[in-house]
Design a protein around this motif. Structure first.
Motif, short mmCIF file in Angstrom:
data_model
loop_
_atom_site.label_atom_id
_atom_site.label_comp_id
_atom_site.label_asym_id
_atom_site.label_seq_id
_atom_site.Cartn_x
_atom_site.Cartn_y
_atom_site.Cartn_z
N SER A 120 7.53 7.19 -13.57
CA SER A 120 8.23 6.40 -12.56
C SER A 120 9.13 5.39 -13.27
O SER A 120 8.67 4.74 -14.23
N MET B 227 -0.89 -8.40 -5.07
CA MET B 227 -0.28 -7.48 -4.11
C MET B 227 -0.33 -8.03 -2.69
O MET B 227 0.64 -7.96 -1.95
N PHE C 275 4.29 -5.83 -10.05
CA PHE C 275 4.63 -5.88 -8.62
C PHE C 275 6.00 -6.52 -8.38
O PHE C 275 6.34 -6.83 -7.24
N PHE D 57 -5.85 1.35 -1.62
CA PHE D 57 -5.75 1.69 -3.04
C PHE D 57 -6.96 2.49 -3.50
O PHE D 57 -6.84 3.55 -4.09
N ALA E 277 -4.25 6.84 -6.94
CA ALA E 277 -3.44 5.63 -6.71
C ALA E 277 -2.57 5.35 -7.93
O ALA E 277 -1.37 5.08 -7.82
N MET F 144 1.63 5.46 -8.54
CA MET F 144 2.40 4.37 -9.16
C MET F 144 3.13 4.84 -10.41
O MET F 144 4.28 4.51 -10.63
N ARG G 284 6.68 7.51 -8.07
CA ARG G 284 7.65 6.56 -7.49
C ARG G 284 9.02 6.87 -8.06
O ARG G 284 9.44 6.29 -9.05
N TYR H 11 -0.94 5.87 0.08
CA TYR H 11 -0.26 5.50 -1.18
C TYR H 11 1.25 5.49 -1.01
O TYR H 11 1.95 4.63 -1.55
N LEU I 167 1.99 2.30 0.63
CA LEU I 167 1.68 1.15 -0.23
C LEU I 167 2.75 0.96 -1.30
O LEU I 167 3.15 -0.17 -1.60
N PHE I 168 3.21 2.07 -1.88
CA PHE I 168 4.17 1.96 -2.98
C PHE I 168 5.60 2.27 -2.53
O PHE I 168 6.49 2.43 -3.35
N ASP I 169 5.79 2.36 -1.22
CA ASP I 169 7.13 2.52 -0.64
C ASP I 169 7.85 3.73 -1.24
O ASP I 169 8.96 3.62 -1.77
N ILE I 170 7.19 4.87 -1.17
CA ILE I 170 7.69 6.11 -1.77
C ILE I 170 8.33 6.97 -0.67
O ILE I 170 7.82 7.07 0.44
#
Lengths: 353, 353
Positions: free
Chosen positions: A6, A95, A121, A239, B91, B95, B99, B117, B120-123
């Motif tokens: 990523s 978070m 983050f 999570f 998770a 990340m 992503r 997920y 949470l990680f805006d994917i």
């Protein structure tokens, strides 16, 4: 690095924990571990646990452990969060509560994992220098902010802030969360836990790793207003639903219940810290006033890295940080009396001390 | 909700794990737990563990466990990642690897934590429907993408994909990561682990919670190219350095070493699954072909929610999902022979069956 990563992680600089060498015969004063075993009730948990139950998932709410912590602190279970070590509690706190529009405020010199979370983050932060006495000056934590976090006692300095000063901050700063990381508080500082019922924006983070001698079991916790706790639960349950295994939950409960043992091992460590401080000072070291299970010290004439290497050559591990401003200090965990005697003897034998 | 929450978490919908009621006498077929205890060597770990060591931090690298997993899989330890249950591994995978600029591809119906997920990680994600036989059609996973993730066997359907089809996907899709979540693979499907040395973009995720009967200890792992593993390590070490406590590491190693016990309990579960499937079909149920420790089933004439309630009234818990397309199915874990006989008897007594 790899093209499959990523993009956001390519510049991450992970936290570096103190070494955990798998070598026998070392005196390990580098990771602030408690020199004494956990309460005897912990052993009973391992010996009597019904192994067949391990086929089942643990309680994801950790209700029994939360209730035990709540009882101990005079709070209710919905004011308690538990996580896999206080590091996980802190990660979830960043978070859930500290990703805000405004920058968060934190000490320039403190537990270095905070800056890793800030990067991970993508949080905006303003770092506030310590005073020239290596103290956190809470007066300087003012103005609009997205939250405030500091360690009390601070790491790696070991210096604590009194409760009156923390209350004053909370009186002034009512529009953002204030996180007090009390990993070391049991070794002589005042806990802000008693302020939790008075300030809905206060989160107090603690751990079983230091004063409860359970670093090996990974249990941390936080006290705060039920709405702050709910934020942590939401992120935790987005999570990893079950970060505490059955034995972590059970051993933590056991460790919590033997207050006599707890008080005794704390007192032994405080006594050894006093002895160590006196001896270090008699050898010419400057030692910051510690309310933790470590001392932060420097010798005015000898480089910290040289002393660290000399100790290491003599099978004694201590911790050094390369951060400017504290890069001539050593952080030395308080071990047993015998270990600290060995440390002092070794330092005495260093040419020039 | 509270004004102190991070804005990004206010719309989160956390994962809902299956109920873990602390009530005796229930037949618990709702969370796919193994009905048999972990290998006997696990009990020996608890009985013989030197409790004093718990004062120390565990090995943050989990090297002994990684080596045991590597040996078992014919890989090297740098091709292995371990985490606190496969949920934490997943998770961290989202990340570290998923992503991306391009949307990731995943089944519309699968393990529901993936979408948590993603939020949470805006994917960015593209969901691909199952076939009308409830199968994942890997042919449909094509075009530019930021990664592909699917469960094999899939949850909650239980249906597996053969290795040839997965290899074909990997031949076609070489520019992004392919994550195969094999939580249930040991119950009769083919693992993609043997492809890890051939495809640098393949990550295989497994768990000790199901086939190794260690749900209570929270251990998951992943196999992949060292560069994929390094990405996971970076994010793990930026979040929580020590997610596996000493006993989790030790019990997992112990569970891994008794292959005879492992093979026997797997075979018992497969035999019970075959028996259960036959019985359900004889009662008029449609049962999807399962390579897991659960069956996914519907009765053509009776609503799943009514059956679930009826079973619950008779102290048998099964799992129901409200998702359209599968909301008339029940997911029933394979328990002991006695438990499944009780299930079948109870269903037989339902009016209309």
């Amino acid at each position: 690095m790899s093209r499959f990563w990523s993009p956001a992680i390519q510049s991450l600089v992970p936290y570096t924990p103190g070494e955990q060498p798998q070598v026998e015969g070392l005196i390990k004063l580098n990771t602030n571990e408690n020199p004494y075993p956990p309460a005897p009730a912990v052993e009973a948990v391992l010996r009597n646990f019904d192994t067949e139950r391990l086929r089942l998932y643990p309680d994801p709410e950790c209700l029994a452990l939360k209730q035990a912590l709540a009882d101990n602190a005079g709070l209710t279970h919905d004011q308690v969060f538990v996580g896999n070590g206080s590091d996980e509690v802190l990660a979830l706190t960043f978070m859930a509560l500290l990703r805000q529009q405004q920058p968060i405020l934190l000490p320039e010199t403190t537990y270095s994992f905070y800056n890793v979370y800030i990067d991970l983050f993508d949080i905006d932060a303003r770092h506030i220098p310590l005073t020239d006495q290596y103290r956190i000056d809470l007066e300087a934590y003012s103005g609009e902010n997205g939250g405030i976090i500091f360690a009390n006692p601070n790491a790696p300095t070991g210096i604590s802030i009194d409760l009156k000063t923390i209350s004053a901050l909370l009186e002034r700063n009512t529009d953002s969360v204030v996180v007090v990381d009390e990993a070391y508080v049991d070794f002589g500082a005042q806990s802000a836990t008693q302020l939790v019922n008075h300030y809905p924006n206060l989160l107090v983070v603690q751990t079983f790793s230091k004063s409860r001698s359970l670093a090996g079991m990974r249990v941390g916790f936080a006290f705060g207003h039920p709405q702050l706790i709910e934020a942590l639960e939401r992120v935790k349950n987005s999570f990893n639903s079950y970060p505490l295994d059955m034995l972590a939950q059970q051993t933590a409960i056991a460790a919590l219940q033997d207050e006599t043992y707890f008080d005794q091992s704390i007192q032994r460590i405080i006594d050894t810290r006093t002895w160590t401080t006196t001896k270090l000072e008699s050898l010419g070291f400057e030692v910051l006033p510690s309310h933790t299970n470590f001392v932060f010290t420097r010798h005015p004439d000898i480089a910290a890295t040289e002393l660290m290497q000399y100790l290491r050559d003599n099978k004694i591990l201590v911790r050094h940080f390369t951060k400017p401003g504290i890069d001539n200090h050593l952080r030395i965990s308080i071990g047993t009396d015998e270990e600290m005697q060995a440390l002092i003897s070794c330092l005495k034998s260093y040419p020039g001390i």
